[in-house]
Write an enzyme that holds these catalytic residues in place. Structure first.
Site, PDB file in Angstrom:
ATOM      1  N   ASP A   1      39.614  -2.147 -33.418  1.00 57.18           N
ATOM      2  CA  ASP A   1      38.272  -1.639 -33.679  1.00 57.18           C
ATOM      3  C   ASP A   1      37.637  -2.507 -34.760  1.00 57.18           C
ATOM      4  O   ASP A   1      38.296  -2.859 -35.743  1.00 57.18           O
ATOM      5  CB  ASP A   1      38.393  -0.192 -34.192  1.00 57.18           C
TER       6      ASP A   1
ATOM      7  N   HIS B   1      37.494   9.460 -28.444  1.00 62.01           N
ATOM      8  CA  HIS B   1      37.806  10.297 -29.608  1.00 62.01           C
ATOM      9  C   HIS B   1      36.591  11.042 -30.160  1.00 62.01           C
ATOM     10  O   HIS B   1      36.702  11.733 -31.173  1.00 62.01           O
ATOM     11  CB  HIS B   1      38.418   9.419 -30.705  1.00 62.01           C
ATOM     12  N   ASP B   2      35.441  10.859 -29.538  1.00 64.00           N
ATOM     13  CA  ASP B   2      34.219  11.529 -30.004  1.00 64.00           C
ATOM     14  C   ASP B   2      33.726  12.609 -29.039  1.00 64.00           C
ATOM     15  O   ASP B   2      32.769  13.313 -29.363  1.00 64.00           O
ATOM     16  CB  ASP B   2      33.089  10.500 -30.175  1.00 64.00           C
TER      17      ASP B   2
ATOM     18  N   ASP C   1      32.204  -0.969 -33.102  1.00 63.04           N
ATOM     19  CA  ASP C   1      31.664   0.357 -33.369  1.00 63.04           C
ATOM     20  C   ASP C   1      30.136   0.323 -33.473  1.00 63.04           C
ATOM     21  O   ASP C   1      29.568  -0.604 -34.066  1.00 63.04           O
ATOM     22  CB  ASP C   1      32.254   0.818 -34.718  1.00 63.04           C
TER      23      ASP C   1
ATOM     24  N   GLU D   1      30.349  -0.440 -28.391  1.00 64.55           N
ATOM     25  CA  GLU D   1      30.095   1.000 -28.248  1.00 64.55           C
ATOM     26  C   GLU D   1      28.582   1.213 -28.262  1.00 64.55           C
ATOM     27  O   GLU D   1      27.918   0.905 -29.264  1.00 64.55           O
ATOM     28  CB  GLU D   1      30.727   1.791 -29.401  1.00 64.55           C
TER      29      GLU D   1
END
Ligand code: GLC
Length: 534
Positions: free
Chosen positions: A102, A328-329, A204, A267
């Site tokens: 990430d 994960h969100d 991100d 993302e």
């Protein structure tokens, strides 16, 4: 003719997202770690994934669980050491598994030395590395920009009498990407990891990187309804997806391209027509701007069909598609659709044209877990409570076996293990030929052995609300995929006479070798893959 050898690894492989805090804890502190991931590489190899994306493992005060980084070129001791990272990288590569890390370039932790210096004085050489503004005329924030995690996106710093901007927590100040030194510093961070041998980055909130240079107020969102996420009260017109972001991304892509065969994923939560602009013009954008359409889509054949059509039509000529079912969100797929349709969703994900990304535990059918209020961790839920925004329920420990703490840890984990772990875990599912895990493995295996399902062409057939069908083809190998999205039996009749053949996989894992000829009967919640034989 589709020649599988002309495709890059990230076009042919399956990406598996690991949320490291919750994957495997080897040092009994209740938090997963890098040696834990290493320990489970053979499981990932067995499953057939080709690459792992590991959410942030860098030093962090953990205000947003690693998405607030205080040192970009080290490993937080809770996860291990740089040596552990190198060992993991080597062990993954030995098994033919790529490692994507990430990269969080939009913001740092407020404890990062850059921000510590920036806030120390208006004359700090790092002052303009962040976004500082004078108070508005009334002494309040400089404009109406909102934080994703609740409240104003501006925090006043009394020491220097200015506000700083943070798209997320006040503990996550946004970097000023218009500043050349920031660009250079982050490029060097990328080189640090690329030199170590990582195979790529998941970047991100990449669509957030540049903000309006005139700091105009964001316009109100007329579609906002009370009770929704408060951030949605305004349209993020001047805080995200600014035209200048593409130059910044091109700069990052140039760094990636200094190295051989590395990958940049972005993302991006935007509508399709905006999302595809992140592929860039020609090799100067993201290889894969994450496509989250399947996460928010209405689960019926017509909606799925029109979304795929719109996405395929919008892709630029050099744009390789990709599909994501969970992360994960977001609420887990088994919770969004139920356990039965989660199997159909697995078949869809793994037979669509484009790189699939799986979220850890979705292959077991893990559901959003109930988190007792006293165990709540996510700052989003704490700041904006009661709206169901919290992400703890989708981040609970991986369920490895039926021993205490699900084999994740020797001690009580940082988030509770979901209560179904005795029935739902890797060890049990591996020995059950009908488990969702067995289905995932069979789907991945078929996709990896059949270029048609992997890199072949995609042509969809007429859809109904209940049934969605399509054809994948490479050379002479041609497959029908027919998915029953409803809980009722469905009989499908196809107009094309070529649609006849043999079923090679059903989501129920019990229907091989059955013949079909222009007609298929699907059981409730069943999907099939059939090889066409002409
Ligand atoms: C991304 C991450 C999310 C994080 C946010 C702020 O959306 O996926 O987990 O909270 O960025 O860094």
């Amino acid at each position: 003719m589709t020649d599988a050898t002309s495709f890059r690894w990230w076009q042919q492989g399956i990406i598996y997202q690991i949320y490291p805090r919750s994957f495997c804890d080897t040092n009994a502190d209740g938090v997963g770690d890098l040696p834990g991931i290493l320990k489970k590489l053979d499981y990932l190899k067995w499953l057939g994934v080709h690459a792992v994306w590991i959410s942030p493992v860098y030093p962090s005060p953990m205000a947003d669980f690693g998405y607030d980084i205080s040192d970009y070129t080290n490993i937080d001791s809770v996860f291990g050491t740089l040596q552990d990272f190198d060992r993991l990288l080597d062990a993954a590569h030995d098994r033919g598994i790529k490692v994507i890390v990430d990269l969080v370039p939009n913001h740092t932790s407020h404890l990062h030395p850059w921000f510590v210096s920036s806030r120390s004085s208006r004359r700090s050489p790092k002052r303009n590395w962040y976004i500082w503004r004078d108070p508005g005329p009334d002494g309040g924030p400089p404009n109406n920009w909102l934080s994703n995690f609740g409240g104003s996106a501006w925090t006043f710093d009394a020491l220097t009498g200015q506000y700083y901007y943070h798209a997320y927590l006040a503990a996550q100040p946004d970097l000023n990407w218009r500043h050349k030194d920031v660009q250079e510093a982050m490029h060097n961070v990328m080189r640090f990891w690329l030199d170590r041998g990582v195979d790529g980055f998941r970047v991100d909130v990449i669509w957030h990187l540049v903000k309006d240079d005139r700091f105009r107020d964001n316009p109100p969102n007329r579609a906002y309804k009370p009770g929704e996420w408060p951030y949605k009260k305004l349209l993020a017109t001047y805080t995200t997806d600014r035209p200048e972001v593409h130059d910044i991304i091109a700069g990052m892509r140039a760094v990636i391209d200094e190295y051989e065969d590395r990958l940049m994923i972005g993302e991006i939560y935007l509508p399709i027509e905006r999302l595809v602009t992140y592929y860039g013009v020609a090799g100067d954008g993201c290889h894969l701007p994450f496509n989250f359409q399947l996460i928010s889509i209405s689960w019926n054949g017509l909606a799925i069909g029109s979304t795929i059509d719109a996405y395929e039509a919008a892709l630029p000529p050099h744009g390789w598609p990709n599909w994501v079912l969970g992360n994960h969100d977001k609420s887990r797929i088994a919770t969004r659709l139920g356990a039965k349709q989660a199997r159909v969703a697995a078949m869809l994900l793994l037979t669509l044209r484009g790189t699939p990304t799986l979220y850890y535990g979705d292959e077991l059918g893990m559901e959003d877990a109930a988190i007792p209020p006293e165990m709540l961790k996510d700052p989003w839920e704490r700041n904006v409570p009661g709206l169901g925004l919290g992400r703890d329920p989708v981040r609970t420990p991986m369920q490895w076996n039926d021993s205490p703490h699900a084999g994740f840890s020797q001690v009580s984990p940082w988030l509770p293990v979901a209560s179904d772990y005795r029935q739902r875990n890797v060890a049990g599912a591996q020995t059950d030929p009908y488990s969702l895990l067995s289905l995932y493995r069979a789907l991945i295996g078929l996709r990896q052995t059949e270029p048609a399902l992997n890199v072949g062409t995609f042509r969809r057939l007429e859809a109904t609300t209940e049934v969605f069908s399509y054809i994948r083809q490479a050379g002479p190998r041609c497959f029908l995929i027919a998915l029953n999205l409803s809980g009722k039996p469905a009989k499908v009749t196809y107009a094309e006479s070529s649609i006849r053949g043999i079923i090679c996989l059903s989501t129920c894992l019990d229907r091989d070798e059955e013949r079909f000829d222009k007609q298929i009967e699907l059981r409730p919640d069943e999907g099939i893959i059939g090889l066409l034989t002409n």
